[in-house]
Design a protein around this motif. Structure first.
Motif, mmCIF file in Angstrom:
data_model
loop_
_atom_site.group_PDB
_atom_site.id
_atom_site.type_symbol
_atom_site.label_atom_id
_atom_site.label_comp_id
_atom_site.label_asym_id
_atom_site.label_seq_id
_atom_site.Cartn_x
_atom_site.Cartn_y
_atom_site.Cartn_z
ATOM 1 N N PHE A 33 0.847 -1.183 0.000
ATOM 2 C CA PHE A 33 0.000 0.000 0.000
ATOM 3 C C PHE A 33 0.883 1.232 0.000
ATOM 4 O O PHE A 33 2.068 1.165 0.279
ATOM 5 C CB PHE A 33 -0.960 0.017 1.184
ATOM 6 C CG PHE A 33 -0.258 0.063 2.524
ATOM 7 C CD1 PHE A 33 0.051 1.274 3.122
ATOM 8 C CD2 PHE A 33 0.085 -1.106 3.172
ATOM 9 C CE1 PHE A 33 0.700 1.307 4.340
ATOM 10 C CE2 PHE A 33 0.727 -1.073 4.390
ATOM 11 C CZ PHE A 33 1.036 0.131 4.973
ATOM 12 N N SER A 34 0.281 2.347 -0.318
ATOM 13 C CA SER A 34 0.991 3.616 -0.312
ATOM 14 C C SER A 34 0.018 4.682 0.138
ATOM 15 O O SER A 34 -1.143 4.659 -0.231
ATOM 16 C CB SER A 34 1.501 3.918 -1.726
ATOM 17 O OG SER A 34 2.159 5.152 -1.738
ATOM 18 N N GLY A 35 0.471 5.586 0.960
ATOM 19 C CA GLY A 35 -0.405 6.642 1.446
ATOM 20 C C GLY A 35 -0.788 6.417 2.894
ATOM 21 O O GLY A 35 -0.339 5.477 3.540
ATOM 22 N N SER A 36 -1.653 7.266 3.378
ATOM 23 C CA SER A 36 -2.009 7.184 4.798
ATOM 24 C C SER A 36 -3.506 7.016 5.019
ATOM 25 O O SER A 36 -3.974 7.134 6.135
ATOM 26 C CB SER A 36 -1.526 8.447 5.505
ATOM 27 O OG SER A 36 -2.146 9.580 4.927
ATOM 28 N N SER A 37 -4.249 6.731 3.961
ATOM 29 C CA SER A 37 -5.684 6.550 4.152
ATOM 30 C C SER A 37 -6.146 5.308 3.404
ATOM 31 O O SER A 37 -5.437 4.760 2.571
ATOM 32 C CB SER A 37 -6.455 7.777 3.654
ATOM 33 O OG SER A 37 -6.262 7.935 2.262
#
Length: 51
Positions: A33-37
Motif C-alpha cells: 500500500f501507499s499513502g495514509s488513508s
C-alpha cells in the motif's frame, strides 16, 4: 524478506540494524500500500509444495 543461512540471525542484530534490514527491499518485496488513508487487508497463502 529473504534471509540467508550465512547472515547474522535477525534476533542477534542490534535494533538499528534490524530496522534497516526489515525495511530494505529485496527480490521478493512487493508494495502492499501507499499513502495514509484507506483500508488494508492481507491473508497469508501457504506455498504449495511440488510433488
Amino acid at each position: 524478506m529473504q534471509v540467508k543461512l550465512a547472515d547474522t540471525p535477525l534476533n542477534a542484530l542490534p535494533r538499528k540494524e534490524l530496522k534497516i534490514r526489515l525495511r530494505a527491499p529485496d527480490a521478493a518485496t512487493k508494495e502492499l500500500f501507499s499513502g495514509s488513508s484507506g483500508r488494508f487487508s492481507w491473508t497469508y497463502q501457504k506455498p504449495q509444495v511440488p510433488l
